[in-house]
Design a protein around this motif. Structure first.
Motif, PDB file in Angstrom:
ATOM      1  N   ARG A 148       0.834  -1.208   0.000  1.00  0.00           N
ATOM      2  CA  ARG A 148       0.000   0.000   0.000  1.00  0.00           C
ATOM      3  C   ARG A 148       0.864   1.251   0.000  1.00  0.00           C
ATOM      4  O   ARG A 148       0.563   2.237  -0.663  1.00  0.00           O
ATOM      5  CB  ARG A 148      -0.930  -0.004   1.225  1.00  0.00           C
ATOM      6  N   THR A 149       1.963   1.227   0.773  1.00  0.00           N
ATOM      7  CA  THR A 149       2.923   2.331   0.780  1.00  0.00           C
ATOM      8  C   THR A 149       4.278   1.792   0.400  1.00  0.00           C
ATOM      9  O   THR A 149       4.729   0.778   0.921  1.00  0.00           O
ATOM     10  CB  THR A 149       3.008   2.998   2.164  1.00  0.00           C
ATOM     11  N   ASN A 150       4.944   2.472  -0.529  1.00  0.00           N
ATOM     12  CA  ASN A 150       6.245   2.032  -1.017  1.00  0.00           C
ATOM     13  C   ASN A 150       7.163   3.230  -1.212  1.00  0.00           C
ATOM     14  O   ASN A 150       7.504   3.599  -2.330  1.00  0.00           O
ATOM     15  CB  ASN A 150       6.118   1.263  -2.336  1.00  0.00           C
ATOM     16  N   GLN A 151       7.546   3.858  -0.088  1.00  0.00           N
ATOM     17  CA  GLN A 151       8.443   4.993  -0.188  1.00  0.00           C
ATOM     18  C   GLN A 151       9.787   4.589  -0.779  1.00  0.00           C
ATOM     19  O   GLN A 151      10.385   5.324  -1.565  1.00  0.00           O
ATOM     20  CB  GLN A 151       8.665   5.608   1.196  1.00  0.00           C
ATOM     21  N   ALA A 152      10.275   3.407  -0.398  1.00  0.00           N
ATOM     22  CA  ALA A 152      11.577   2.953  -0.894  1.00  0.00           C
ATOM     23  C   ALA A 152      11.557   2.766  -2.398  1.00  0.00           C
ATOM     24  O   ALA A 152      12.520   3.115  -3.090  1.00  0.00           O
ATOM     25  CB  ALA A 152      11.969   1.647  -0.203  1.00  0.00           C
ATOM     26  N   THR A 153      10.462   2.214  -2.942  1.00  0.00           N
ATOM     27  CA  THR A 153      10.381   2.002  -4.381  1.00  0.00           C
ATOM     28  C   THR A 153      10.346   3.333  -5.120  1.00  0.00           C
ATOM     29  O   THR A 153      11.013   3.497  -6.152  1.00  0.00           O
ATOM     30  CB  THR A 153       9.127   1.178  -4.728  1.00  0.00           C
ATOM     31  N   HIS A 154       9.582   4.289  -4.614  1.00  0.00           N
ATOM     32  CA  HIS A 154       9.529   5.604  -5.244  1.00  0.00           C
ATOM     33  C   HIS A 154      10.891   6.297  -5.182  1.00  0.00           C
ATOM     34  O   HIS A 154      11.163   7.184  -5.997  1.00  0.00           O
ATOM     35  CB  HIS A 154       8.469   6.470  -4.562  1.00  0.00           C
ATOM     36  N   LYS A 155      11.712   5.897  -4.253  1.00  0.00           N
ATOM     37  CA  LYS A 155      13.035   6.477  -4.100  1.00  0.00           C
ATOM     38  C   LYS A 155      13.952   6.089  -5.258  1.00  0.00           C
ATOM     39  O   LYS A 155      14.834   6.846  -5.650  1.00  0.00           O
ATOM     40  CB  LYS A 155      13.624   5.985  -2.763  1.00  0.00           C
ATOM     41  N   TYR A 156      13.731   4.898  -5.804  1.00  0.00           N
ATOM     42  CA  TYR A 156      14.625   4.370  -6.834  1.00  0.00           C
ATOM     43  C   TYR A 156      14.001   4.324  -8.225  1.00  0.00           C
ATOM     44  O   TYR A 156      14.713   4.238  -9.217  1.00  0.00           O
ATOM     45  CB  TYR A 156      15.083   2.951  -6.460  1.00  0.00           C
ATOM     46  N   PHE A 157      12.667   4.354  -8.322  1.00  0.00           N
ATOM     47  CA  PHE A 157      11.995   4.235  -9.602  1.00  0.00           C
ATOM     48  C   PHE A 157      10.948   5.328  -9.746  1.00  0.00           C
ATOM     49  O   PHE A 157      10.391   5.796  -8.762  1.00  0.00           O
ATOM     50  CB  PHE A 157      11.318   2.854  -9.757  1.00  0.00           C
ATOM     51  N   GLN A 158      10.698   5.716 -11.004  1.00  0.00           N
ATOM     52  CA  GLN A 158       9.669   6.711 -11.294  1.00  0.00           C
ATOM     53  C   GLN A 158       8.310   6.015 -11.354  1.00  0.00           C
ATOM     54  O   GLN A 158       7.954   5.383 -12.346  1.00  0.00           O
ATOM     55  CB  GLN A 158       9.974   7.393 -12.643  1.00  0.00           C
ATOM     56  N   ILE A 159       7.543   6.105 -10.275  1.00  0.00           N
ATOM     57  CA  ILE A 159       6.248   5.437 -10.190  1.00  0.00           C
ATOM     58  C   ILE A 159       5.208   6.461  -9.747  1.00  0.00           C
ATOM     59  O   ILE A 159       5.387   7.126  -8.728  1.00  0.00           O
ATOM     60  CB  ILE A 159       6.281   4.259  -9.194  1.00  0.00           C
ATOM     61  N   GLY A 160       4.144   6.590 -10.510  1.00  0.00           N
ATOM     62  CA  GLY A 160       3.089   7.524 -10.162  1.00  0.00           C
ATOM     63  C   GLY A 160       1.729   6.841 -10.204  1.00  0.00           C
ATOM     64  O   GLY A 160       1.613   5.632 -10.103  1.00  0.00           O
ATOM     65  N   VAL A 161       0.682   7.661 -10.354  1.00  0.00           N
ATOM     66  CA  VAL A 161      -0.656   7.105 -10.503  1.00  0.00           C
ATOM     67  C   VAL A 161      -0.718   6.391 -11.841  1.00  0.00           C
ATOM     68  O   VAL A 161      -0.397   6.975 -12.874  1.00  0.00           O
ATOM     69  CB  VAL A 161      -1.718   8.212 -10.420  1.00  0.00           C
ATOM     70  N   GLN A 162      -1.133   5.128 -11.852  1.00  0.00           N
ATOM     71  CA  GLN A 162      -0.935   4.299 -13.028  1.00  0.00           C
ATOM     72  C   GLN A 162      -2.197   3.586 -13.448  1.00  0.00           C
ATOM     73  O   GLN A 162      -3.110   3.352 -12.666  1.00  0.00           O
ATOM     74  CB  GLN A 162       0.140   3.224 -12.738  1.00  0.00           C
ATOM     75  N   SER A 163      -2.192   3.203 -14.738  1.00  0.00           N
ATOM     76  CA  SER A 163      -3.151   2.228 -15.230  1.00  0.00           C
ATOM     77  C   SER A 163      -2.613   0.845 -14.878  1.00  0.00           C
ATOM     78  O   SER A 163      -1.489   0.697 -14.386  1.00  0.00           O
ATOM     79  CB  SER A 163      -3.310   2.374 -16.740  1.00  0.00           C
ATOM     80  N   GLU A 164      -3.425  -0.171 -15.147  1.00  0.00           N
ATOM     81  CA  GLU A 164      -2.975  -1.535 -14.852  1.00  0.00           C
ATOM     82  C   GLU A 164      -1.742  -1.896 -15.671  1.00  0.00           C
ATOM     83  O   GLU A 164      -0.820  -2.541 -15.165  1.00  0.00           O
ATOM     84  CB  GLU A 164      -4.105  -2.523 -15.130  1.00  0.00           C
ATOM     85  N   LEU A 165      -1.700  -1.463 -16.911  1.00  0.00           N
ATOM     86  CA  LEU A 165      -0.538  -1.737 -17.760  1.00  0.00           C
ATOM     87  C   LEU A 165       0.709  -1.055 -17.210  1.00  0.00           C
ATOM     88  O   LEU A 165       1.789  -1.659 -17.151  1.00  0.00           O
ATOM     89  CB  LEU A 165      -0.815  -1.273 -19.187  1.00  0.00           C
ATOM     90  N   ASP A 166       0.585   0.208 -16.800  1.00  0.00           N
ATOM     91  CA  ASP A 166       1.731   0.926 -16.241  1.00  0.00           C
ATOM     92  C   ASP A 166       2.222   0.262 -14.956  1.00  0.00           C
ATOM     93  O   ASP A 166       3.426   0.237 -14.677  1.00  0.00           O
ATOM     94  CB  ASP A 166       1.358   2.381 -15.961  1.00  0.00           C
ATOM     95  N   TYR A 167       1.295  -0.261 -14.182  1.00  0.00           N
ATOM     96  CA  TYR A 167       1.676  -0.938 -12.938  1.00  0.00           C
ATOM     97  C   TYR A 167       2.496  -2.196 -13.236  1.00  0.00           C
ATOM     98  O   TYR A 167       3.506  -2.453 -12.586  1.00  0.00           O
ATOM     99  CB  TYR A 167       0.423  -1.285 -12.146  1.00  0.00           C
ATOM    100  N   ILE A 168       2.082  -2.973 -14.217  1.00  0.00           N
ATOM    101  CA  ILE A 168       2.832  -4.169 -14.606  1.00  0.00           C
ATOM    102  C   ILE A 168       4.213  -3.777 -15.131  1.00  0.00           C
ATOM    103  O   ILE A 168       5.215  -4.433 -14.833  1.00  0.00           O
ATOM    104  CB  ILE A 168       2.056  -4.982 -15.658  1.00  0.00           C
ATOM    105  N   LYS A 169       4.272  -2.692 -15.881  1.00  0.00           N
ATOM    106  CA  LYS A 169       5.566  -2.216 -16.379  1.00  0.00           C
ATOM    107  C   LYS A 169       6.488  -1.824 -15.227  1.00  0.00           C
ATOM    108  O   LYS A 169       7.699  -2.077 -15.266  1.00  0.00           O
ATOM    109  CB  LYS A 169       5.364  -1.025 -17.315  1.00  0.00           C
ATOM    110  N   SER A 170       5.913  -1.205 -14.184  1.00  0.00           N
ATOM    111  CA  SER A 170       6.734  -0.807 -13.038  1.00  0.00           C
ATOM    112  C   SER A 170       7.279  -2.021 -12.297  1.00  0.00           C
ATOM    113  O   SER A 170       8.412  -2.005 -11.807  1.00  0.00           O
ATOM    114  CB  SER A 170       5.919   0.081 -12.092  1.00  0.00           C
ATOM    115  N   LEU A 171       6.490  -3.104 -12.209  1.00  0.00           N
ATOM    116  CA  LEU A 171       6.970  -4.331 -11.578  1.00  0.00           C
ATOM    117  C   LEU A 171       8.142  -4.926 -12.361  1.00  0.00           C
ATOM    118  O   LEU A 171       9.156  -5.325 -11.784  1.00  0.00           O
ATOM    119  CB  LEU A 171       5.837  -5.348 -11.478  1.00  0.00           C
ATOM    120  N   CYS A 172       7.998  -4.981 -13.670  1.00  0.00           N
ATOM    121  CA  CYS A 172       9.076  -5.529 -14.500  1.00  0.00           C
ATOM    122  C   CYS A 172      10.316  -4.637 -14.438  1.00  0.00           C
ATOM    123  O   CYS A 172      11.447  -5.139 -14.402  1.00  0.00           O
ATOM    124  CB  CYS A 172       8.595  -5.680 -15.943  1.00  0.00           C
ATOM    125  N   SER A 173      10.104  -3.320 -14.413  1.00  0.00           N
ATOM    126  CA  SER A 173      11.241  -2.401 -14.324  1.00  0.00           C
ATOM    127  C   SER A 173      11.982  -2.546 -13.005  1.00  0.00           C
ATOM    128  O   SER A 173      13.201  -2.396 -12.942  1.00  0.00           O
ATOM    129  CB  SER A 173      10.756  -0.953 -14.487  1.00  0.00           C
TER     130      SER A 173
END
Length: 406
Positions: A148-173
């Motif tokens: 639900r909260t991922n401050q550490a992930t936002h620290k290393y990757f560009q992750i914002g409000v996403q569609s389902e496709l963007d969310y899957i892309k962020s996991l793979c990235s």
């Protein structure tokens, strides 16, 4: 014309059918796009993994209730197949209580080649704490945005409000750096509860974290906003308005801090006394980033390193984070916010509260800092998103302590 007449005579059913059809077509389009993306990603991975001597044994620390109990299903559907395709042997640890991951990793006979954190900030903190409490070199970690909260992930990757496709892309990235063996050393914050009792059995083990420390009114607002989930996108505003009726608007604390230091004979000796396993990291007092490797600097005597500055502060909010300064070494940045007062002025400040843009009245930069609460304060503070009883505490920088794939 007959079709139009049927639609006009049955407009409610027609509107419902149109809505259902639109939703079905949108879901089908998203499914096709995700399938195409995963196929392309797998094809590229097959050619990349042939030339990389990546670690093969991976422990996945899974919080099964993270992200509304969707984290495990999402990981198994999208992430686990990628790891198997890259030749990894995957072991999954499903945490079932607070402290489970911390104790499990601390007591493991042998560490894996890498740890994948599939959860939120609490899971990340437990994994880092378990690793840092071991008297040996630690294995690298990678963090997936599955909580639900991922401050550490936002620290290393560009992750914002996403569609389902963007969310899957962020996991793979998030997985890709581990597959390519791209990492950087990350400094962590060590938290020691200050106990004046000489009884060693009552001394608590240190906690370690990647994100930071938060204490006060703004922390309380952020932690309670999920209670107002039924207000949707304005729940953060509602949580802030609810604090107008709070009895405690500020906290009082004494603080003692030591100035920032890139590493000298004094602070090295202090770290040796404080923790027997920090010897593994004493040679990493400058940032050994993969793209900017620097030779180890000779340790010298720094007369200001052990000097202590102290003061007293009444503030609405205290935030402490580990940052990399302009001289390329890690230090603690402590921000004191004391400008919030109940009433109309607070209501006008709510947009700044929800966007985290309130300007602090005092900023301290240090190597260590101690907080000694005095008077009436809030009962808890937050360490990496996890709440702990408010007690006197010491925060210290452990420079370049852990490898993070990013």
């Amino acid at each position: 014309m007959n079709i139009l007449r049927v639609v006009r005579n049955n407009w409610k059913k027609s509107a419902f059918a149109a809505a259902v059809s639109g939703y079905a077509l949108s879901s089908l389009k998203t499914h096709i796009e995700i399938t195409q993306y995963m196929s392309e990603f797998s094809t590229n991975l097959s050619s990349t993994s042939e030339n990389v001597g990546a670690p093969k044994n991976v422990l996945v620390v899974m919080n099964p209730i993270a992200n509304k109990k969707k984290s495990e299903k999402t990981f198994k559907k999208y992430c686990e197949p990628i790891l198997h395709l890259a030749g990894y042997s995957v072991e999954i640890l499903r945490t079932n209580h607070i402290g489970h991951a911390k104790a499990y990793i601390e007591e493991m006979a042998n560490l894996p080649d890498a740890i994948v954190i599939a959860g939120g900030d609490g899971t990340s903190s437990e994994v880092v704490t378990g690793l840092m409490r071991r008297n040996e070199n630690v294995c690298p970690i990678t963090i997936l945005p599955l909580g639900r909260t991922n401050q550490a992930t936002h620290k290393y990757f560009q992750i914002g409000v996403q569609s389902e496709l963007d969310y899957i892309k962020s996991l793979c990235s998030a997985l890709l750096p581990m597959l390519k063996d791209d990492f950087m050393y990350q400094s962590v914050i060590r938290y020691d509860v200050i106990n004046n009792d000489d009884d060693s059995e009552k001394h608590l083990k240190p906690i370690f974290g990647l994100n930071g420390f938060s204490w006060g009114l703004l922390k309380d607002i952020d932690s309670t906003k999920e209670k107002y989930w039924y207000f949707g996108p304005i729940r953060h505003y509602v949580a802030a308005v609810s604090k107008l009726f709070s009895k405690i608007w500020s906290l009082e604390t004494d603080y003692v801090y030591t100035p920032p230091c890139a590493g000298c004979l004094d602070c090295v000796e202090v770290r040796n006394e404080e923790s027997r396993f920090l010897n593994n990291f004493l040679g990493k007092l400058v940032n050994p980033n993969r793209s900017n490797m620097k030779p180890q600097r000779q340790l010298v005597k720094n007369s200001e390193c052990s000097s202590k500055q102290q003061g007293k502060m009444e503030a609405n909010q205290i935030d402490i984070n580990c940052i990399q300064n302009s001289e390329n070494f890690s230090e603690l940045e402590t921000q004191f916010i004391s400008s919030l007062q109940p009433g109309w002025d607070f209501i006008k400040t709510i947009p700044s509260i929800t966007s985290s843009t309130i300007v602090p009245q005092l900023v301290l930069r240090s190597r260590t800092i101690q907080l000694h609460p005095t008077g009436e304060t809030t009962n808890v503070y937050s360490i990496d998103g996890e709440e702990y009883d408010a007690r006197p505490i010491k925060l210290s920088v452990v420079p370049n302590a852990i490898k993070v794939f990013c």
